[in-house]
Design a protein around this motif. Structure first.
Motif, PDB file in Angstrom:
ATOM      1  N   VAL A 134       8.800  -4.983   5.140  1.00  0.00           N
ATOM      2  CA  VAL A 134       8.240  -3.663   4.840  1.00  0.00           C
ATOM      3  C   VAL A 134       7.419  -3.187   6.029  1.00  0.00           C
ATOM      4  CG1 VAL A 134       6.526  -2.446   3.438  1.00  0.00           C
ATOM      5  CG2 VAL A 134       8.162  -3.967   2.348  1.00  0.00           C
ATOM      6  N   ARG A 135       7.614  -1.912   6.391  1.00  0.00           N
ATOM      7  CA  ARG A 135       6.802  -1.303   7.433  1.00  0.00           C
ATOM      8  C   ARG A 135       6.273   0.036   6.931  1.00  0.00           C
ATOM      9  NH1 ARG A 135       8.504  -2.297  13.434  1.00  0.00           N
ATOM     10  NH2 ARG A 135       6.224  -2.160  13.480  1.00  0.00           N
ATOM     11  N   TYR A 136       5.036   0.313   7.285  1.00  0.00           N
ATOM     12  CA  TYR A 136       4.365   1.531   6.826  1.00  0.00           C
ATOM     13  C   TYR A 136       4.864   2.754   7.587  1.00  0.00           C
ATOM     14  CZ  TYR A 136       0.899  -2.035   5.396  1.00  0.00           C
ATOM     15  OH  TYR A 136       0.263  -3.127   4.884  1.00  0.00           O
ATOM     16  N   PHE A 137       5.061   3.843   6.847  1.00  0.00           N
ATOM     17  CA  PHE A 137       5.418   5.111   7.487  1.00  0.00           C
ATOM     18  C   PHE A 137       4.841   6.256   6.648  1.00  0.00           C
ATOM     19  CE2 PHE A 137       8.080   8.506   9.226  1.00  0.00           C
ATOM     20  CZ  PHE A 137       8.129   8.159  10.566  1.00  0.00           C
ATOM     21  N   PRO A 138       3.498   6.357   6.587  1.00  0.00           N
ATOM     22  CA  PRO A 138       2.879   7.428   5.786  1.00  0.00           C
ATOM     23  C   PRO A 138       3.172   8.799   6.379  1.00  0.00           C
ATOM     24  CG  PRO A 138       1.221   6.287   7.114  1.00  0.00           C
ATOM     25  CD  PRO A 138       2.496   5.508   7.256  1.00  0.00           C
ATOM     26  N   LEU A 139       3.705   9.673   5.575  1.00  0.00           N
ATOM     27  CA  LEU A 139       4.074  11.008   6.037  1.00  0.00           C
ATOM     28  C   LEU A 139       2.856  11.931   6.033  1.00  0.00           C
ATOM     29  CD1 LEU A 139       7.407  11.313   4.032  1.00  0.00           C
ATOM     30  CD2 LEU A 139       7.175  10.912   6.497  1.00  0.00           C
ATOM     31  N   PRO A 140       2.741  12.807   7.024  1.00  0.00           N
ATOM     32  CA  PRO A 140       1.554  13.661   7.126  1.00  0.00           C
ATOM     33  C   PRO A 140       1.388  14.624   5.955  1.00  0.00           C
ATOM     34  CG  PRO A 140       3.247  14.340   8.702  1.00  0.00           C
ATOM     35  CD  PRO A 140       3.680  13.016   8.148  1.00  0.00           C
ATOM     36  N   GLY A 141       2.457  14.952   5.276  1.00  0.00           N
ATOM     37  CA  GLY A 141       2.357  15.866   4.153  1.00  0.00           C
ATOM     38  C   GLY A 141       1.850  15.229   2.872  1.00  0.00           C
ATOM     39  N   HIS A 142       1.653  13.919   2.878  1.00  0.00           N
ATOM     40  CA  HIS A 142       1.169  13.214   1.698  1.00  0.00           C
ATOM     41  C   HIS A 142      -0.301  12.836   1.911  1.00  0.00           C
ATOM     42  CE1 HIS A 142       5.520  11.986   0.500  1.00  0.00           C
ATOM     43  NE2 HIS A 142       5.178  13.169   0.024  1.00  0.00           N
ATOM     44  N   PHE A 143      -1.172  13.459   1.162  1.00  0.00           N
ATOM     45  CA  PHE A 143      -2.617  13.373   1.398  1.00  0.00           C
ATOM     46  C   PHE A 143      -3.137  11.943   1.342  1.00  0.00           C
ATOM     47  CE2 PHE A 143      -7.088  13.684   0.217  1.00  0.00           C
ATOM     48  CZ  PHE A 143      -7.558  14.667   1.081  1.00  0.00           C
ATOM     49  N   ASN A 144      -2.655  11.151   0.387  1.00  0.00           N
ATOM     50  CA  ASN A 144      -3.177   9.801   0.193  1.00  0.00           C
ATOM     51  C   ASN A 144      -2.281   8.692   0.734  1.00  0.00           C
ATOM     52  OD1 ASN A 144      -5.836   9.803  -1.358  1.00  0.00           O
ATOM     53  ND2 ASN A 144      -4.619  11.230  -2.583  1.00  0.00           N
ATOM     54  N   ALA A 145      -1.209   9.048   1.414  1.00  0.00           N
ATOM     55  CA  ALA A 145      -0.256   8.038   1.872  1.00  0.00           C
ATOM     56  C   ALA A 145      -0.877   7.060   2.863  1.00  0.00           C
ATOM     57  CB  ALA A 145       0.960   8.713   2.499  1.00  0.00           C
ATOM     58  N   GLU A 146      -1.628   7.565   3.833  1.00  0.00           N
ATOM     59  CA  GLU A 146      -2.246   6.675   4.814  1.00  0.00           C
ATOM     60  C   GLU A 146      -3.325   5.830   4.157  1.00  0.00           C
ATOM     61  OE1 GLU A 146      -5.012   5.294   7.921  1.00  0.00           O
ATOM     62  OE2 GLU A 146      -5.450   6.688   6.294  1.00  0.00           O
ATOM     63  N   ARG A 147      -4.057   6.398   3.225  1.00  0.00           N
ATOM     64  CA  ARG A 147      -5.058   5.631   2.488  1.00  0.00           C
ATOM     65  C   ARG A 147      -4.399   4.505   1.687  1.00  0.00           C
ATOM     66  NH1 ARG A 147      -7.317  10.858   2.508  1.00  0.00           N
ATOM     67  NH2 ARG A 147      -9.587  10.886   2.857  1.00  0.00           N
ATOM     68  N   ALA A 148      -3.284   4.818   1.049  1.00  0.00           N
ATOM     69  CA  ALA A 148      -2.577   3.800   0.275  1.00  0.00           C
ATOM     70  C   ALA A 148      -2.108   2.668   1.182  1.00  0.00           C
ATOM     71  CB  ALA A 148      -1.391   4.427  -0.452  1.00  0.00           C
ATOM     72  N   ALA A 149      -1.594   3.027   2.354  1.00  0.00           N
ATOM     73  CA  ALA A 149      -1.153   1.997   3.297  1.00  0.00           C
ATOM     74  C   ALA A 149      -2.322   1.129   3.743  1.00  0.00           C
ATOM     75  CB  ALA A 149      -0.473   2.651   4.495  1.00  0.00           C
ATOM     76  N   ARG A 150      -3.474   1.760   3.998  1.00  0.00           N
ATOM     77  CA  ARG A 150      -4.644   0.970   4.386  1.00  0.00           C
ATOM     78  C   ARG A 150      -5.100   0.049   3.261  1.00  0.00           C
ATOM     79  NH1 ARG A 150      -9.224   3.727   5.171  1.00  0.00           N
ATOM     80  NH2 ARG A 150      -8.428   5.859   4.933  1.00  0.00           N
ATOM     81  N   ALA A 151      -4.993   0.524   2.024  1.00  0.00           N
ATOM     82  CA  ALA A 151      -5.368  -0.314   0.885  1.00  0.00           C
ATOM     83  C   ALA A 151      -4.447  -1.523   0.779  1.00  0.00           C
ATOM     84  CB  ALA A 151      -5.336   0.492  -0.405  1.00  0.00           C
TER      85      ALA A 151
END
Length: 208
Positions: free
Chosen positions: A87-104
Motif C-alpha cells: 500500500v502506498r499513500y496518494f491523498p488527493l488534494p480535493g479530499h479535505f481529510n485524505a492527508e490527515r487520514a494517511a498521517r493517522a
C-alpha cells in the motif's frame, strides 16, 4: 465483483490503458528512476522473496478505493501467501481529510497497527469522508479504540516527518504517472484491470 467492474471503468476512462514501463529502482539503474516499491513501503502481506508484488496507490477518502477494498481483501485472502500486497499513500488534494487520514494510518503504523488503522479508515469512511472540517479528533479516537499509546500517536501524527513520509509516497506516484485512485502496479508495471477476473487471471499467470 460487479462493483469492481464499475469502479475500474471509471478509472480507465480517466487514466487510459497503456501499461507503464518497469520503473522499480534497481542497482545500476538511473538515479532518477522512481520506485514502485520502497524499502519502507507498507505491506499488507509479504510473500517469499522473489514473489510477485501488487501495489495500490490509494486515498482513504476516495469512494472508489473504498468500493474496491472488499475485492482487495478477498484477493489477499486467496493470494496473500504467494503475492505481496503493498500500500502506498496518494491523498488527493480535493479530499479535505485524505492527508490527515494517511498521517493517522502512518502514526498507527509506527506502533505496529498499520493494517488495523487501514481497515478502520475504510470501514468508517462514510462517517468522515467528503466533509470540509478536520477529523483529527475522530482519527485519534480510532487510535484509542485500537489501544495505541495516545501520547506517541499524537506526537507521530503531528510530526513533520510523518507528513513527509506521506508526501514521499505521493511524489513517487506522481512521478510514475498516477493521477487518480485507486491506481495499481503489478510487478513494477502499471496495471489497469477492468474486472475482478482480470486481477485473478494476472495473478494466476504470474504464479504459473
Amino acid at each position: 465483483m460487479a462493483v469492481f467492474t464499475v469502479v475500474a471503468a471509471v478509472i480507465l476512462s480517466t487514466t487510459g490503458t497503456t501499461a507503464e514501463p518497469d520503473t522499480t529502482s534497481a542497482p545500476g539503474g538511473s538515479a532518477a528512476a522512481t520506485a514502485v516499491v520502497r524499502p519502507d513501503s507498507h505491506r499488507l502481506s509479504s510473500a517469499p522473496q522473489g514473489s510477485p508484488v501488487f501495489v495500490e496507490f490509494l486515498d482513504f477518502e476516495c469512494e472508489a478505493c473504498r468500493a474496491v477494498y472488499p475485492a482487495i481483501e478477498q484477493l489477499r485472502a486467496e493470494y496473500g501467501d504467494r503475492i505481496s500486497f503493498v500500500v502506498r499513500y496518494f491523498p488527493l488534494p480535493g479530499h479535505f481529510n485524505a492527508e490527515r487520514a494517511a498521517r493517522a494510518v502512518e502514526a498507527a503504523a509506527q506502533q505496529g497497527a498499520f493494517e488495523q488503522m487501514y481497515q478502520r479508515m475504510y470501514d468508517t469512511q462514510a462517517d468522515w469522508g467528503e466533509q470540509q472540517v478536520p477529523k483529527d479528533a475522530l482519527f485519534r479516537s480510532f487510535a484509542a479504540d485500537l489501544r495505541l499509546d495516545l501520547a506517541a500517536f499524537d506526537a507521530a501524527y503531528a510530526d513533520p516527518a510523518t507528513a513527509a513520509r506521506v508526501a514521499a509516497d505521493l511524489a513517487d506516484g506522481q512521478a510514475l504517472g498516477v493521477q487518480g485512485t485507486p491506481s495499481f502496479f503489478f510487478d513494477g508495471r502499471r496495471f489497469e484491470p477492468s474486472t475482478y477476473q482480470d486481477l485473478t487471471d494476472a495473478f494466476d499467470a504470474a504464479l504459473d
